[in-house]
Scaffold this motif. Sequence first.
Motif, short mmCIF file in Angstrom:
data_model
loop_
_atom_site.label_atom_id
_atom_site.label_comp_id
_atom_site.label_asym_id
_atom_site.label_seq_id
_atom_site.Cartn_x
_atom_site.Cartn_y
_atom_site.Cartn_z
N GLN A 1 0.83 -1.20 0.00
CA GLN A 1 0.00 0.00 0.00
C GLN A 1 0.86 1.25 0.00
OE1 GLN A 1 -3.01 0.87 -0.36
NE2 GLN A 1 -4.16 -1.03 -0.23
N VAL A 2 0.28 2.31 -0.51
CA VAL A 2 0.96 3.60 -0.59
C VAL A 2 0.07 4.66 0.04
CG1 VAL A 2 1.83 5.38 -2.15
CG2 VAL A 2 2.23 2.96 -2.67
N THR B 1 4.82 1.31 0.31
CA THR B 1 5.55 0.51 -0.69
C THR B 1 5.90 1.42 -1.87
OG1 THR B 1 4.18 -1.35 0.01
CG2 THR B 1 5.56 -1.68 -1.93
N SER C 1 8.38 1.55 -3.84
CA SER C 1 8.98 0.92 -5.03
C SER C 1 7.92 0.56 -6.07
CB SER C 1 9.76 -0.32 -4.63
OG SER C 1 8.94 -1.24 -3.97
N ASN C 2 6.66 0.48 -5.64
CA ASN C 2 5.59 0.16 -6.58
C ASN C 2 5.19 1.32 -7.46
OD1 ASN C 2 5.39 -2.44 -5.69
ND2 ASN C 2 3.58 -2.14 -4.43
N ILE C 3 5.58 2.54 -7.07
CA ILE C 3 5.08 3.74 -7.73
C ILE C 3 5.83 4.06 -9.01
CG2 ILE C 3 4.77 6.24 -7.54
CD1 ILE C 3 4.29 5.87 -4.60
N ASP C 4 5.09 4.38 -10.07
CA ASP C 4 5.71 4.89 -11.30
C ASP C 4 5.27 6.35 -11.48
OD1 ASP C 4 5.73 3.92 -14.85
OD2 ASP C 4 6.76 5.50 -13.75
N SER D 1 0.81 2.69 -10.03
CA SER D 1 1.81 1.65 -9.78
C SER D 1 2.56 1.30 -11.06
CB SER D 1 1.14 0.41 -9.22
OG SER D 1 0.36 -0.22 -10.22
N ARG D 2 3.67 0.64 -10.89
CA ARG D 2 4.44 0.17 -12.04
C ARG D 2 3.63 -0.84 -12.86
NH1 ARG D 2 10.19 0.77 -11.66
NH2 ARG D 2 10.86 1.78 -9.73
N ALA D 3 2.81 -1.61 -12.18
CA ALA D 3 2.04 -2.65 -12.86
C ALA D 3 0.96 -2.04 -13.75
CB ALA D 3 1.42 -3.59 -11.85
N SER E 1 -3.93 4.59 -8.74
CA SER E 1 -4.50 3.69 -7.74
C SER E 1 -4.50 4.26 -6.34
CB SER E 1 -3.73 2.37 -7.74
OG SER E 1 -3.75 1.76 -9.02
N TYR E 2 -3.65 5.23 -6.09
CA TYR E 2 -3.49 5.78 -4.76
C TYR E 2 -3.76 7.28 -4.79
CZ TYR E 2 -0.91 1.40 -4.59
OH TYR E 2 -0.53 0.09 -4.71
#
Length: 119
Positions: free
Chosen positions: A1-2, A27, A29-32, A99-101, A107-108
């Motif tokens: 989660q962010v 998290t 590292s998930n962020i783009d 997110s990177r995905a 998403s946040y």
Amino acid sequence: QVQLVESGGGLVQAGGSLRLSCAASGTISNIDRMGWHRRAPGKQRELVASITRGGTINYADSAKGRFTISRDNAKNTVHLQMDSLKPEDTAVYYCAAASRATPWAYSYWGQGTQVTVSS
């Protein structure tokens, strides 16, 4: 989660400036992509500016030449420098992260910060 927390909103006269900040935690590292959106009274939410982890920037036409988005990946912060503010910039401004995905979807979201520009 962010988690995203905005700061820097307020009341300013037309022609003035404000600097919004957004601090990300969790998290990271998930962020783009990170972006600033706004929702004015009676209007739909709109994207104002975005910046990728690599530094690619996009602005809405309404922001070009007046707003500057920046990002510090080391500090997990993103800023929006707003100059030459107009009454029509009055809105709640939200920081958002994708997110990177799924870099195309934010998403946040932060809780928002009010910007009011008086004429």
